[in-house]
Design a protein around this motif. Structure first.
Motif, PDB file in Angstrom:
ATOM      1  N   ILE A   4       0.921  -1.146  -0.024  1.00 56.79           N
ATOM      2  CA  ILE A   4       0.051   0.163   0.071  1.00 56.79           C
ATOM      3  C   ILE A   4       0.884   1.247   0.094  1.00 56.79           C
ATOM      4  O   ILE A   4       0.522   2.213  -0.640  1.00 56.79           O
ATOM      5  N   LEU A   5       2.007   1.343   0.909  1.00 60.90           N
ATOM      6  CA  LEU A   5       2.761   2.301   0.811  1.00 60.90           C
ATOM      7  C   LEU A   5       3.546   2.597  -0.205  1.00 60.90           C
ATOM      8  O   LEU A   5       3.463   3.849  -0.905  1.00 60.90           O
ATOM      9  N   GLU A   6       3.907   1.656  -1.018  1.00 62.81           N
ATOM     10  CA  GLU A   6       4.771   1.906  -2.322  1.00 62.81           C
ATOM     11  C   GLU A   6       3.817   1.960  -3.467  1.00 62.81           C
ATOM     12  O   GLU A   6       4.508   2.441  -4.579  1.00 62.81           O
ATOM     13  N   SER A   7       2.564   1.593  -3.626  1.00 63.26           N
ATOM     14  CA  SER A   7       1.870   1.566  -4.744  1.00 63.26           C
ATOM     15  C   SER A   7       0.884   2.921  -4.716  1.00 63.26           C
ATOM     16  O   SER A   7      -0.100   2.918  -5.815  1.00 63.26           O
ATOM     17  N   THR A   8       0.702   3.201  -3.517  1.00 63.42           N
ATOM     18  CA  THR A   8      -0.445   4.431  -3.527  1.00 63.42           C
ATOM     19  C   THR A   8       0.062   5.633  -2.696  1.00 63.42           C
ATOM     20  O   THR A   8       1.321   5.379  -2.245  1.00 63.42           O
ATOM     21  N   LYS A   9      -0.615   6.664  -2.758  1.00 67.04           N
ATOM     22  CA  LYS A   9      -0.175   8.133  -2.112  1.00 67.04           C
ATOM     23  C   LYS A   9      -1.336   8.399  -1.284  1.00 67.04           C
ATOM     24  O   LYS A   9      -2.504   7.801  -1.405  1.00 67.04           O
ATOM     25  N   PRO A  10      -0.912   9.153  -0.365  1.00 61.68           N
ATOM     26  CA  PRO A  10      -2.249   9.836   0.499  1.00 61.68           C
ATOM     27  C   PRO A  10      -3.490  10.331  -0.284  1.00 61.68           C
ATOM     28  O   PRO A  10      -3.262  10.845  -1.360  1.00 61.68           O
ATOM     29  N   GLY A  11      -4.710   9.663   0.180  1.00 59.01           N
ATOM     30  CA  GLY A  11      -5.771  10.094  -0.555  1.00 59.01           C
ATOM     31  C   GLY A  11      -6.337   9.101  -1.420  1.00 59.01           C
ATOM     32  O   GLY A  11      -7.324   9.201  -2.186  1.00 59.01           O
ATOM     33  N   ASP A  12      -5.361   8.086  -1.802  1.00 65.79           N
ATOM     34  CA  ASP A  12      -5.848   7.001  -3.071  1.00 65.79           C
ATOM     35  C   ASP A  12      -6.729   6.320  -2.409  1.00 65.79           C
ATOM     36  O   ASP A  12      -6.945   6.271  -1.138  1.00 65.79           O
ATOM     37  N   LEU A  13      -7.536   5.375  -3.057  1.00 65.62           N
ATOM     38  CA  LEU A  13      -8.530   4.642  -2.781  1.00 65.62           C
ATOM     39  C   LEU A  13      -7.914   3.096  -2.967  1.00 65.62           C
ATOM     40  O   LEU A  13      -7.413   2.650  -3.817  1.00 65.62           O
TER      41      LEU A  13
END
Length: 72
Positions: A4-13
């Protein structure tokens, strides 16, 4: 959590179609991601509800990477 940390950014779903007891939910919310979980089993759903209640009642006490203490 690393995925989650490496494939998304804050605010992503983050969407989890096998929610289980809410581990992905916990990680997503603690990393400031939005979350949708799908669970058919009522027992798992209730455990996820407890996890969410703990997160919502103590948002500043929950730190990234530290598991929730589920009681009951």
């Amino acid at each position: 959590m690393t995925l989650i940390l490496e494939s998304t950014k804050p605010g992503d779903l983050v969407v989890d179609i096998w929610n289980g007891v809410g581990g992905t939910m916990e990680s997503s919310l603690s990393l400031q991601r939005d979350y949708i979980g799908v669970e058919l089993e009522e027992n798992y759903f209730r455990q996820t509800q407890r996890r969410l209640q703990i997160l919502e009642s103590n948002p500043t006490e929950h730190r990234i990477g530290q598991p929730l203490k589920l009681v009951g």
